[in-house]
Design a protein around this motif. Structure first.
Motif, short mmCIF file in Angstrom:
data_model
loop_
_atom_site.label_atom_id
_atom_site.label_comp_id
_atom_site.label_asym_id
_atom_site.label_seq_id
_atom_site.Cartn_x
_atom_site.Cartn_y
_atom_site.Cartn_z
N ASN A 217 0.34 10.36 2.84
CA ASN A 217 0.68 10.06 4.23
C ASN A 217 2.11 10.49 4.55
OD1 ASN A 217 -1.85 9.01 4.55
ND2 ASN A 217 -1.20 6.89 4.69
N TYR B 171 -0.40 1.06 7.22
CA TYR B 171 0.14 1.34 8.54
C TYR B 171 1.67 1.35 8.52
CZ TYR B 171 1.33 0.85 13.47
OH TYR B 171 1.87 1.04 14.71
N TYR C 105 -2.74 -7.38 5.08
CA TYR C 105 -3.77 -6.80 4.20
C TYR C 105 -4.56 -7.91 3.51
CZ TYR C 105 -5.01 -4.67 -0.35
OH TYR C 105 -5.64 -4.27 -1.48
N GLN D 89 -16.95 0.90 2.08
CA GLN D 89 -16.70 1.45 3.41
C GLN D 89 -15.75 0.55 4.20
OE1 GLN D 89 -17.68 4.37 4.13
NE2 GLN D 89 -17.24 4.51 6.28
N LEU D 90 -15.96 -0.76 4.14
CA LEU D 90 -15.09 -1.70 4.85
C LEU D 90 -13.69 -1.74 4.22
CD1 LEU D 90 -17.59 -4.61 5.56
CD2 LEU D 90 -16.55 -3.06 7.22
N TYR D 91 -13.64 -1.64 2.92
CA TYR D 91 -12.35 -1.60 2.22
C TYR D 91 -11.54 -0.39 2.68
CZ TYR D 91 -9.06 -1.34 -1.71
OH TYR D 91 -7.92 -1.26 -2.48
N ASN D 92 -12.20 0.77 2.73
CA ASN D 92 -11.51 2.00 3.12
C ASN D 92 -11.18 2.07 4.60
OD1 ASN D 92 -11.36 3.19 0.56
ND2 ASN D 92 -13.42 4.01 0.73
N SER D 93 -12.02 1.50 5.44
CA SER D 93 -11.82 1.65 6.89
C SER D 93 -11.07 0.50 7.54
CB SER D 93 -13.16 1.86 7.59
OG SER D 93 -13.99 0.72 7.42
N LEU D 94 -11.08 -0.69 6.94
CA LEU D 94 -10.38 -1.84 7.53
C LEU D 94 -9.17 -2.30 6.72
CD1 LEU D 94 -13.34 -4.16 8.60
CD2 LEU D 94 -11.88 -2.79 10.08
N THR E 103 -21.29 -0.67 1.34
CA THR E 103 -20.76 -1.29 2.56
C THR E 103 -19.40 -1.91 2.27
OG1 THR E 103 -23.00 -1.76 3.31
CG2 THR E 103 -21.22 -2.99 4.36
N PRO F 118 -6.19 0.78 5.81
CA PRO F 118 -5.31 1.11 6.95
C PRO F 118 -4.40 -0.05 7.37
CG PRO F 118 -7.53 1.88 7.38
CD PRO F 118 -7.60 1.06 6.14
N LYS F 119 -4.89 -1.27 7.21
CA LYS F 119 -4.06 -2.43 7.55
C LYS F 119 -2.84 -2.50 6.62
CE LYS F 119 -4.78 -5.47 10.28
NZ LYS F 119 -4.27 -5.60 11.65
#
Length: 186
Positions: free
Chosen positions: A129, A76, A42, A64-69, A61, A72-73
């Motif tokens: 989750n 997981y 992370y 968006q990158l924080y939430n999508s990259l 942006t 999840p890292k």
């Protein structure tokens, strides 16, 4: 194929990004090594984004990158881990610091980014989750039989089912409604 090699006992195994560790007990554990591995990956993704110049992009942006990259890292597989409250607090604090660093905000400043951009805490994401994984397991014939047999045989305090039960108690959710209706938690 060389069949003359000996197979040696290993204390841990990495498969699909999970580290199974049996150093402390004869049963494989996902907890400590995976939490540390997720935090490391992370922070690595966040630092890579910072070096690539994310701070010079539009705030939406960055979010968006924080939430999508980044999120999840970190998350997981952690829904499988039994994470203690103090570790969850540490993970939440770390996530807030990373978000501040993405915006190039001092780590000593008050953090309003989560409320301003409506970002859920990592502990809440992991809880959701875990509940949703539980409902998916209940919808599978094989795993639902295992869960129901654990309920009949008194659930062990360190089991996944007991963790879900505790979450239900904490958030005032009827555990048996989840078992009967098997719906996703939002």
């Amino acid at each position: 194929i060389n069949l003359s090699k000996d197979v040696s006992l290993q204390s841990n195994l990495k498969h699909l990004g999970f580290i199974w560790d049996n150093n402390k007990s004869p049963y494989a554990s996902l907890d400590n090594l995976n939490i540390n591995e997720r935090l490391s990956k992370y922070q690595s993704v966040a630092q890579t984004l910072i070096r690539s110049g994310i701070r010079f992009t539009h705030p939406n942006t960055i979010i968006q990158l924080y939430n999508s990259l980044i999120i999840p890292k970190l998350t997981y597989g952690l829904e499988l881990c039994n994470i203690k409250h103090n570790i969850l607090t540490k993970i939440d604090r770390n996530a807030r610091c990373i978000l501040k660093s993405l915006f190039n905000i001092s780590k000593f400043s008050h953090n309003y980014l989560h409320s301003f951009f409506n970002i859920r805490s990592i502990s809440l994401i992991l809880t959701q989750n875990k509940l949703n994984l539980f409902t998916r397991l209940l919808n599978n014939h094989t795993t639902s039989n295992i869960i129901l047999s654990q309920l009949i045989d008194n659930v062990h305090k360190n089991s996944f089912v007991y963790q879900v039960y505790q979450i239900c108690e904490q958030f005032n959710i009827n555990f048996f409604d989840i078992i009967i209706f098997s719906k996703s938690i939002r």
